[in-house]
Each structure stands twice: as structure tokens, then as C-alpha cells.
Design a protein around this motif. Structure first.
Motif, PDB file in Angstrom:
ATOM      1  N   THR A 152      38.359  41.731  45.833  1.00 52.35           N
ATOM      2  CA  THR A 152      37.274  41.625  45.111  1.00 52.35           C
ATOM      3  C   THR A 152      37.134  42.875  44.318  1.00 52.35           C
ATOM      4  O   THR A 152      37.612  43.952  44.580  1.00 52.35           O
ATOM      5  CB  THR A 152      35.932  41.918  46.168  1.00 52.35           C
ATOM      6  OG1 THR A 152      36.184  40.675  47.004  1.00 52.35           O
ATOM      7  CG2 THR A 152      34.763  41.962  45.610  1.00 52.35           C
ATOM      8  N   CYS A 153      36.460  42.778  43.008  1.00 58.42           N
ATOM      9  CA  CYS A 153      36.354  43.960  42.018  1.00 58.42           C
ATOM     10  C   CYS A 153      34.930  44.503  42.035  1.00 58.42           C
ATOM     11  O   CYS A 153      33.887  43.581  42.008  1.00 58.42           O
ATOM     12  CB  CYS A 153      36.730  43.272  40.706  1.00 58.42           C
ATOM     13  SG  CYS A 153      36.392  44.466  39.310  1.00 58.42           S
ATOM     14  N   ARG A 154      34.707  45.671  42.267  1.00 60.42           N
ATOM     15  CA  ARG A 154      33.303  46.157  42.244  1.00 60.42           C
ATOM     16  C   ARG A 154      33.067  46.622  40.811  1.00 60.42           C
ATOM     17  O   ARG A 154      33.848  47.424  40.322  1.00 60.42           O
ATOM     18  CB  ARG A 154      33.344  47.445  43.265  1.00 60.42           C
ATOM     19  CG  ARG A 154      32.220  48.041  43.434  1.00 60.42           C
ATOM     20  CD  ARG A 154      32.190  48.948  44.657  1.00 60.42           C
ATOM     21  NE  ARG A 154      31.259  49.759  44.995  1.00 60.42           N
ATOM     22  CZ  ARG A 154      29.998  49.647  45.624  1.00 60.42           C
ATOM     23  NH1 ARG A 154      30.179  48.699  46.426  1.00 60.42           N
ATOM     24  NH2 ARG A 154      28.940  50.395  45.706  1.00 60.42           N
ATOM     25  N   VAL A 155      31.978  46.119  40.230  1.00 57.96           N
ATOM     26  CA  VAL A 155      31.684  46.414  38.863  1.00 57.96           C
ATOM     27  C   VAL A 155      30.280  47.014  38.800  1.00 57.96           C
ATOM     28  O   VAL A 155      29.331  46.452  39.404  1.00 57.96           O
ATOM     29  CB  VAL A 155      31.593  45.209  37.935  1.00 57.96           C
ATOM     30  CG1 VAL A 155      31.089  45.337  36.708  1.00 57.96           C
ATOM     31  CG2 VAL A 155      33.172  44.513  38.167  1.00 57.96           C
ATOM     32  N   LEU A 183      28.914  37.726  35.310  1.00 62.64           N
ATOM     33  CA  LEU A 183      29.926  38.216  36.326  1.00 62.64           C
ATOM     34  C   LEU A 183      29.611  37.183  37.562  1.00 62.64           C
ATOM     35  O   LEU A 183      30.658  36.600  38.118  1.00 62.64           O
ATOM     36  CB  LEU A 183      29.660  39.596  36.939  1.00 62.64           C
ATOM     37  CG  LEU A 183      30.307  40.613  35.785  1.00 62.64           C
ATOM     38  CD1 LEU A 183      29.761  41.922  36.266  1.00 62.64           C
ATOM     39  CD2 LEU A 183      31.550  40.529  35.665  1.00 62.64           C
ATOM     40  N   ARG A 184      28.315  36.689  37.956  1.00 67.56           N
ATOM     41  CA  ARG A 184      28.247  35.947  39.183  1.00 67.56           C
ATOM     42  C   ARG A 184      28.654  34.636  38.962  1.00 67.56           C
ATOM     43  O   ARG A 184      29.119  33.848  39.726  1.00 67.56           O
ATOM     44  CB  ARG A 184      26.669  35.797  39.444  1.00 67.56           C
ATOM     45  CG  ARG A 184      26.037  37.288  39.869  1.00 67.56           C
ATOM     46  CD  ARG A 184      26.230  37.439  41.227  1.00 67.56           C
ATOM     47  NE  ARG A 184      25.390  38.511  41.682  1.00 67.56           N
ATOM     48  CZ  ARG A 184      26.022  39.103  42.581  1.00 67.56           C
ATOM     49  NH1 ARG A 184      27.167  39.263  43.138  1.00 67.56           N
ATOM     50  NH2 ARG A 184      25.087  40.152  42.872  1.00 67.56           N
ATOM     51  N   SER A 213      31.145  33.574  36.858  1.00 66.89           N
ATOM     52  CA  SER A 213      32.625  33.404  36.912  1.00 66.89           C
ATOM     53  C   SER A 213      33.276  33.094  38.123  1.00 66.89           C
ATOM     54  O   SER A 213      32.648  33.091  39.180  1.00 66.89           O
ATOM     55  CB  SER A 213      33.111  35.008  36.284  1.00 66.89           C
ATOM     56  OG  SER A 213      33.040  35.807  37.249  1.00 66.89           O
ATOM     57  N   ASP A 214      34.531  32.822  37.902  1.00 67.76           N
ATOM     58  CA  ASP A 214      35.549  32.536  39.240  1.00 67.76           C
ATOM     59  C   ASP A 214      36.066  33.949  39.519  1.00 67.76           C
ATOM     60  O   ASP A 214      36.775  33.892  40.589  1.00 67.76           O
ATOM     61  CB  ASP A 214      36.581  31.857  38.547  1.00 67.76           C
ATOM     62  CG  ASP A 214      36.333  30.447  37.990  1.00 67.76           C
ATOM     63  OD1 ASP A 214      35.304  29.676  38.618  1.00 67.76           O
ATOM     64  OD2 ASP A 214      36.964  29.815  37.279  1.00 67.76           O
ATOM     65  N   LEU A 215      35.577  35.003  39.282  1.00 66.39           N
ATOM     66  CA  LEU A 215      35.748  36.483  39.719  1.00 66.39           C
ATOM     67  C   LEU A 215      35.474  36.557  41.042  1.00 66.39           C
ATOM     68  O   LEU A 215      34.039  36.070  41.131  1.00 66.39           O
ATOM     69  CB  LEU A 215      35.543  37.552  38.768  1.00 66.39           C
ATOM     70  CG  LEU A 215      36.210  37.559  37.468  1.00 66.39           C
ATOM     71  CD1 LEU A 215      35.549  38.509  36.492  1.00 66.39           C
ATOM     72  CD2 LEU A 215      37.806  37.642  37.488  1.00 66.39           C
ATOM     73  N   LYS A 216      36.175  37.179  41.804  1.00 66.00           N
ATOM     74  CA  LYS A 216      35.372  37.837  43.123  1.00 66.00           C
ATOM     75  C   LYS A 216      34.777  39.175  42.574  1.00 66.00           C
ATOM     76  O   LYS A 216      35.769  40.173  42.466  1.00 66.00           O
ATOM     77  CB  LYS A 216      36.544  37.875  44.424  1.00 66.00           C
ATOM     78  CG  LYS A 216      36.814  36.576  44.881  1.00 66.00           C
ATOM     79  CD  LYS A 216      37.806  36.862  45.936  1.00 66.00           C
ATOM     80  CE  LYS A 216      38.132  35.566  46.602  1.00 66.00           C
ATOM     81  NZ  LYS A 216      39.085  35.924  48.008  1.00 66.00           N
ATOM     82  N   VAL A 217      33.498  39.056  42.630  1.00 65.20           N
ATOM     83  CA  VAL A 217      33.225  40.429  42.104  1.00 65.20           C
ATOM     84  C   VAL A 217      31.942  40.957  42.889  1.00 65.20           C
ATOM     85  O   VAL A 217      31.083  40.257  43.741  1.00 65.20           O
ATOM     86  CB  VAL A 217      32.610  40.208  40.777  1.00 65.20           C
ATOM     87  CG1 VAL A 217      31.487  39.331  40.580  1.00 65.20           C
ATOM     88  CG2 VAL A 217      32.159  41.763  40.068  1.00 65.20           C
ATOM     89  N   ASP A 264      35.266  49.822  40.469  1.00 65.23           N
ATOM     90  CA  ASP A 264      36.766  49.519  39.663  1.00 65.23           C
ATOM     91  C   ASP A 264      36.430  49.581  38.034  1.00 65.23           C
ATOM     92  O   ASP A 264      37.277  49.807  37.295  1.00 65.23           O
ATOM     93  CB  ASP A 264      37.262  48.207  40.115  1.00 65.23           C
ATOM     94  CG  ASP A 264      37.682  48.023  41.356  1.00 65.23           C
ATOM     95  OD1 ASP A 264      38.404  48.960  42.033  1.00 65.23           O
ATOM     96  OD2 ASP A 264      36.942  47.143  42.232  1.00 65.23           O
TER      97      ASP A 264
END
Length: 183
Positions: A2-5, A22-23, A25-29, A74
Motif C-alpha cells: 500500500t502506498c500512503r499519499v 487515487l480511489r 485507480s488500481d493502486l493500493k493507496v 510515501d
């Protein structure tokens, strides 16, 4: 992983747009929203929230660095136009002192894009589409140019956002009333 933004300007449409992007997206954020006011609604739509000082306040850089260290993101994404120049100017310091990635263009790019006349000249000089632009230094020059070009004309300040100060003038009388060479 998970990336913390950390997203600044959580009360603005841009900040909330970044958070939404961000929500979906396919990113784990994990989104941490930041704003200068506890009333910034994005603070309550994120996984966590933080109040940061206004970037123009005394000691803002040190306070923001302390907050970034405490939050531990991050990356920092800039959701407020007011924050953009500050983070671009201090990107290297913030990154070196916190280990975070600051997502901001170089300061020269930010300054160019903040100046509507400079942006139009850049576009013209690089053979890109640009709006016909004229920066009269006096009312007489503005009237002469408007007569040559024809009405309606758009008057806008060189800097600013959200169409603040933009006027469409339909006649020389309106131009006389609206023209302010200091903007």
C-alpha cells in the motif's frame, strides 16, 4: 504493498479530484487529506486527515516538514494552486529531509503556467495553439487594439484562477470601465 499519499488542498475541487482518482485507480493507496482548515471537506473523505499551515505563513516550511514526518506518506500530491509554487520551490528540501516524493513540476514550469501572458507566448513560440493575446500598457493601447481586433474582447489578469477578474467587454465604453493596467 500500500502506498500512503498525502493530498494537499483537500477542501478544493482539485484536491478532491486527486483523491477520487487515487480511489478509483488500481493502486493500493491510503489517502491522507490535508488542508489549512478543519472545514476542508476532503479531510473527512480520506483514510486520515491533517491540518497544515498556509504555505505563506511564517515558518510554514519547517511546520510542513514536521507534519510530513509525523504523517509518514510515501508521496505528496498537490491539490491546491496556492500550494503548488511552494512545494515546487521547496521540493528538494522536503524530499531530502523527509524521504517523501513530492509530485510537483519544476518551479520554472509552475511560474510559467501561472502567468497567462507568458504561457500564451510559450505556446506561440513553440508552434502550439494559443489564444491571441495582447498586453496593453495603457487604456489608449487597449482601445486601439480592441478597435483593430473587434469586439467582444476578453480582459483577464495575468495571474489568478477560476475566472476571477475575467471580463468580456462588448464596447469601448465597457473597456474604459473595466481596464486596469496593473493586472
Amino acid at each position: 504493498m500500500t502506498c500512503r499519499v498525502l493530498v494537499t488542498g483537500a477542501g478544493s475541487g482539485v484536491g478532491q479530484g486527486i483523491m477520487k482518482a487515487l480511489r478509483i485507480s488500481d493502486l493500493k493507496v491510503e489517502v491522507v487529506a490535508a488542508d489549512i482548515s478543519v472545514l476542508g471537506q476532503g479531510l473527512y473523505r480520506a483514510d486520515a486527515g491533517a491540518v497544515l499551515p498556509p504555505v505563506e505563513s511564517e515558518g510554514a516550511l519547517e511546520a510542513i516538514i514536521r507534519s510530513i514526518r509525523r504523517i509518514g506518506p510515501d508521496a505528496v500530491m498537490i491539490g491546491s494552486e496556492f500550494d503548488l509554487g511552494f512545494f515546487a520551490a521547496h521540493r528538494r528540501t522536503i524530499e531530502s529531509e523527509t524521504g517523501v516524493l513530492v509530485v510537483a513540476s519544476d518551479l520554472g514550469v509552475v511560474e510559467l503556467s501561472a502567468d497567462k501572458l507568458a504561457t500564451a507566448c510559450f505556446l506561440r513560440d513553440n508552434a502550439l495553439p494559443y489564444p491571441r493575446t495582447f498586453a496593453p500598457e495603457s487604456l489608449a493601447q487597449a482601445l486601439e487594439h480592441a478597435e483593430d481586433t473587434g469586439y467582444p474582447c476578453v480582459l483577464k489578469p495575468r495571474t489568478g484562477t477560476s475566472a476571477r477578474g475575467v471580463r468580456v467587454v462588448e464596447s469601448s465604453e465597457e473597456l474604459r470601465e473595466a481596464f486596469d493596467p496593473s493586472k
